[in-house]
Design a protein around this motif. Structure first.
Motif, PDB file in Angstrom:
ATOM      1  N   ALA A   1      -1.123  -5.411   9.294  1.00  0.00           N
ATOM      2  CA  ALA A   1      -1.164  -5.491  10.755  1.00  0.00           C
ATOM      3  C   ALA A   1      -2.610  -5.516  11.258  1.00  0.00           C
ATOM      4  CB  ALA A   1      -0.430  -4.306  11.369  1.00  0.00           C
ATOM      5  N   PRO A   2      -2.876  -6.202  12.386  1.00  0.00           N
ATOM      6  CA  PRO A   2      -4.189  -6.116  13.020  1.00  0.00           C
ATOM      7  C   PRO A   2      -4.409  -4.731  13.607  1.00  0.00           C
ATOM      8  CG  PRO A   2      -2.667  -7.334  14.416  1.00  0.00           C
ATOM      9  CD  PRO A   2      -1.951  -7.084  13.115  1.00  0.00           C
ATOM     10  N   LYS A   3      -5.679  -4.330  13.740  1.00  0.00           N
ATOM     11  CA  LYS A   3      -5.981  -2.948  14.118  1.00  0.00           C
ATOM     12  C   LYS A   3      -5.425  -2.575  15.490  1.00  0.00           C
ATOM     13  CE  LYS A   3     -10.586  -3.878  16.044  1.00  0.00           C
ATOM     14  NZ  LYS A   3     -12.032  -3.565  15.953  1.00  0.00           N
ATOM     15  N   HIS A   4      -5.358  -3.539  16.433  1.00  0.00           N
ATOM     16  CA  HIS A   4      -4.888  -3.200  17.782  1.00  0.00           C
ATOM     17  C   HIS A   4      -3.370  -3.084  17.853  1.00  0.00           C
ATOM     18  CE1 HIS A   4      -4.633  -7.595  17.630  1.00  0.00           C
ATOM     19  NE2 HIS A   4      -3.759  -7.534  18.615  1.00  0.00           N
ATOM     20  N   LEU A   5      -2.665  -3.480  16.787  1.00  0.00           N
ATOM     21  CA  LEU A   5      -1.212  -3.337  16.743  1.00  0.00           C
ATOM     22  C   LEU A   5      -0.745  -2.501  15.561  1.00  0.00           C
ATOM     23  CD1 LEU A   5      -0.083  -7.006  17.557  1.00  0.00           C
ATOM     24  CD2 LEU A   5      -0.064  -5.034  19.096  1.00  0.00           C
ATOM     25  N   ARG A   6      -1.693  -1.931  14.809  1.00  0.00           N
ATOM     26  CA  ARG A   6      -1.354  -1.245  13.567  1.00  0.00           C
ATOM     27  C   ARG A   6      -0.405  -0.068  13.805  1.00  0.00           C
ATOM     28  NH1 ARG A   6      -6.497  -0.672  11.302  1.00  0.00           N
ATOM     29  NH2 ARG A   6      -6.719   1.284  12.439  1.00  0.00           N
TER      30      ARG A   6
END
Length: 384
Positions: free
Chosen positions: A39-44
């Motif tokens: 996942a990308p960090k802003h949606l992790r």
């Protein structure tokens, strides 16, 4: 397990439970790890909460299907136990089409081509570049470090406080009293005057509460952050332990059973809002790639050992302390809340390297922190 009844072989029932236990142990560790690495960090946080959301949804589904009117009757239990083959079959059809974790491909296997293909499948051909740059930065920082074994982490000073944090949080999650609440739920509902035949339906409310709060936590975690949710959850659980002890002590009054019933639901709501989901996410975020799988192995082992311990000891705690048994969980929840308040930083929207820097001073002291920052500047200059 389904054919154990018509064949008369109880050994098949034991074997089936054993195999499901293996799958559960692997799945509860590997699935959040896979999602967190992909996942990308802003949606992790929100995506990793999917594990808790669907776990609680599965528990609620099991409670519904297990009702006597559906498959909970004495004649339907082989069919009930066989229903677990449905999600297993769906996973066998779907999982082979999933790409491997991009971080594992690049950092562990050194395969940049497969990593790029995996990132493009996850994020699209137009949006994968920031994630690739983040993985490359982590690769430069880690150098040629190979994945560590679980026992090596106990001797590694660079992850000392991270390891202590996940051990405390994982133990706290299992020893918080949530299992005791489920144990006490039928007694509390009975004391509140609910007919014996209706208690299974009221118990569905406990599963629905946990499912609802897991979903709520998933919606709030990227806005409120991990620290606020888990601190709030443990603080509220401490409060409900006090109120529940009070209500169980004064069961002779007409209002006490209803207060106890309200505390049961409030405790479950508080658990699902914080410790139930955030614990797994922090286990993902506190470690870099070379130590994360080993850390998850330790966290999973501690979790199951704690679950086994509380299952064995809780009947003796109840027998010895009676209505005051929740004072034990009050102390435990308050201690974990204090530990998180003083030790665990906010990890929302931070890369794994930024989170590692947060613990650098605590692990090595100020001098080592300055040396580490200088080394990272040199690395970034070299990369530029």
């Amino acid at each position: 397990m389904g054919v154990s009844f018509p064949t008369g072989l109880y050994e098949l029932l034991i074997l089936g439970r054993f195999l499901i236990g293996i799958n559960t142990g692997i799945g509860l560790c590997v699935q959040p790890l896979y999602i967190g690495e992909s996942a990308p960090k802003h949606l992790r946080g929100a995506m990793a909460m999917g594990s808790s959301i669907f776990l609680t949804g599965g528990i609620l589904t099991g409670q519904v299907v297990g009702l006597r009117e559906l498959l909970g009757g004495a004649s339907h239990w082989p069919l009930l136990l066989s229903t677990c083959c449905v999600p297993a079959f769906l996973q066998l059809l779907a999982l082979p089409w999933f790409p491997e974790s991009p971080r594992f491909l690049f950092l562990d296997q050194g395969n940049e081509r497969k990593c790029l293909r995996a990132l493009q499948r996850f994020h699209g051909r137009q949006h994968y570049q920031p994630e690739m740059e983040d993985i490359q930065r982590e690769g430069f920082a880690l150098g040629s470090r190979k994945a560590k074994k679980p026992w090596e982490l106990f001797l590694d000073r660079s992850v000392r406080w991270q390891l202590l944090t996940i051990i405390c949080m994982t133990m706290g999650q299992q020893l918080s009293g949530i299992n005791a609440i489920y144990f006490y739920a039928s007694y509390v509902f009975r004391e509140a005057g609910i007919p014996e035949g209706k208690i299974p339906y009221v118990t569905l409310g406990t599963g629905a509460c946990e499912c609802f709060t897991a979903l709520t936590c998933g919606l709030l975690i990227e806005s409120m952050g991990r620290r606020a949710l888990i601190l709030g959850g443990y603080s509220l659980m401490t409060l409900w332990c006090v109120v529940l002890t009070f209500s169980l002590t004064y069961q002779v009054y007409w209002w006490a059973p209803y207060l106890s019933m309200a505390c049961v639901f409030a405790f479950i709501l508080s658990f699902g809002l914080g410790p139930g989901g955030v614990t797994n996410i922090l286990t993902i975020e506190l470690f870099t790639q070379s130590v994360r799988p080993a850390a998850y192995t330790i966290a999973g082992s501690v979790s199951w050992m704690s679950f086994f311990t509380i299952g064995m000891l809780f009947p003796f705690i109840v027998r010895g302390l009676k209505q005051y048994c929740f004072l034990v969980f009050l102390v435990e929840c308050s201690l974990v809340a204090l530990f998180i308040f003083f030790v665990v930083p906010e990890t929302k929207n931070k890369t794994f390297l930024e989170i590692k820097r947060e613990f650098h001073r605590r692990n090595f002291g100020r001098i080592k922190e300055q040396d580490g920052e200088l080394g990272e500047r040199r690395q970034l200059s070299h990369e530029f």
